[in-house]
Design a protein around this motif. Structure first.
Motif, mmCIF file in Angstrom:
data_model
loop_
_atom_site.group_PDB
_atom_site.id
_atom_site.type_symbol
_atom_site.label_atom_id
_atom_site.label_comp_id
_atom_site.label_asym_id
_atom_site.label_seq_id
_atom_site.Cartn_x
_atom_site.Cartn_y
_atom_site.Cartn_z
ATOM 1 N N ASN A 102 0.795 -1.228 0.000
ATOM 2 C CA ASN A 102 0.000 0.000 0.000
ATOM 3 C C ASN A 102 0.825 1.274 0.000
ATOM 4 O O ASN A 102 0.302 2.364 0.135
ATOM 5 C CB ASN A 102 -0.919 0.027 1.222
ATOM 6 N N ASN A 103 2.110 1.116 -0.099
ATOM 7 C CA ASN A 103 2.937 2.323 -0.069
ATOM 8 C C ASN A 103 4.296 2.089 -0.722
ATOM 9 O O ASN A 103 4.629 0.983 -1.115
ATOM 10 C CB ASN A 103 3.131 2.790 1.377
ATOM 11 N N ARG A 112 7.794 6.190 4.554
ATOM 12 C CA ARG A 112 6.796 5.515 3.721
ATOM 13 C C ARG A 112 5.957 6.564 3.027
ATOM 14 O O ARG A 112 5.625 7.587 3.604
ATOM 15 C CB ARG A 112 5.901 4.625 4.564
ATOM 16 N N MET A 114 2.456 6.947 0.939
ATOM 17 C CA MET A 114 1.229 6.245 0.592
ATOM 18 C C MET A 114 0.984 6.297 -0.911
ATOM 19 O O MET A 114 1.181 7.303 -1.554
ATOM 20 C CB MET A 114 0.035 6.877 1.320
#
Ligand code: ZN
Length: 145
Positions: A102-103, A112, A114
């Motif tokens: 998801n990232n 991180r 997104m």
């Protein structure tokens, strides 16, 4: 610089010693001047290399684009990246981000980023959605906005 000053005065001293017939003393001064000259040449080469590096970085900066989260590099019409925003802003380093579920993750600073998606499916999804201009950026995509 003091070494330049030293050279200037050293040359004059050597000249005066020559005129006075003190050749071995003049020779000693010339020898030390030569050493200094070589050191200055070395320093000059190092500075040139440094300048070259800075120019390369500036050139790089011209080709780096920020998508609001991450950096992308345009290299000869080719889109590369994405790269970590934190590492580039802080250290000037282009660190490739690793694609996660998801990232995007930076292995250097563990930041991180997104992926602008609600689904976990990374690649194939409708292109337009709400206010987002683009879907998940892919490596081969060269039309990032
Ligand atoms: Zn990073």
């Amino acid at each position: 610089m003091s070494s330049t000053l030293l050279q200037a005065t050293g040359f004059k001293r050597a000249l005066l010693l020559c005129r006075e017939g003190k050749h071995s003393e003049a020779e000693a001064i010339l020898k030390s001047l030569q050493d200094e000259f070589l050191a200055v040449c070395e320093e000059n080469e190092a500075l040139k290399a440094q300048l070259h590096e800075v120019a390369a970085v500036l050139d790089l900066a011209d080709n780096v684009r920020f998508d609001g989260q991450k950096y992308w590099l345009t290299d000869g019409g080719e889109q590369k990246g994405p790269y970590c925003q934190v590492c580039y802003d802080r250290d000037g380093l282009l660190i490739n981000l690793q694609r996660r579920e998801n990232n995007w993750e930076c292995r250097n600073c563990q930041s991180r980023f997104m992926v602008p998606s609600k689904t976990a499916v990374p690649a194939r999804r409708p292109t337009q959605r709400g206010g987002l201009k683009k879907a998940v950026p892919l490596f081969f995509e060269n039309d990032m906005v």
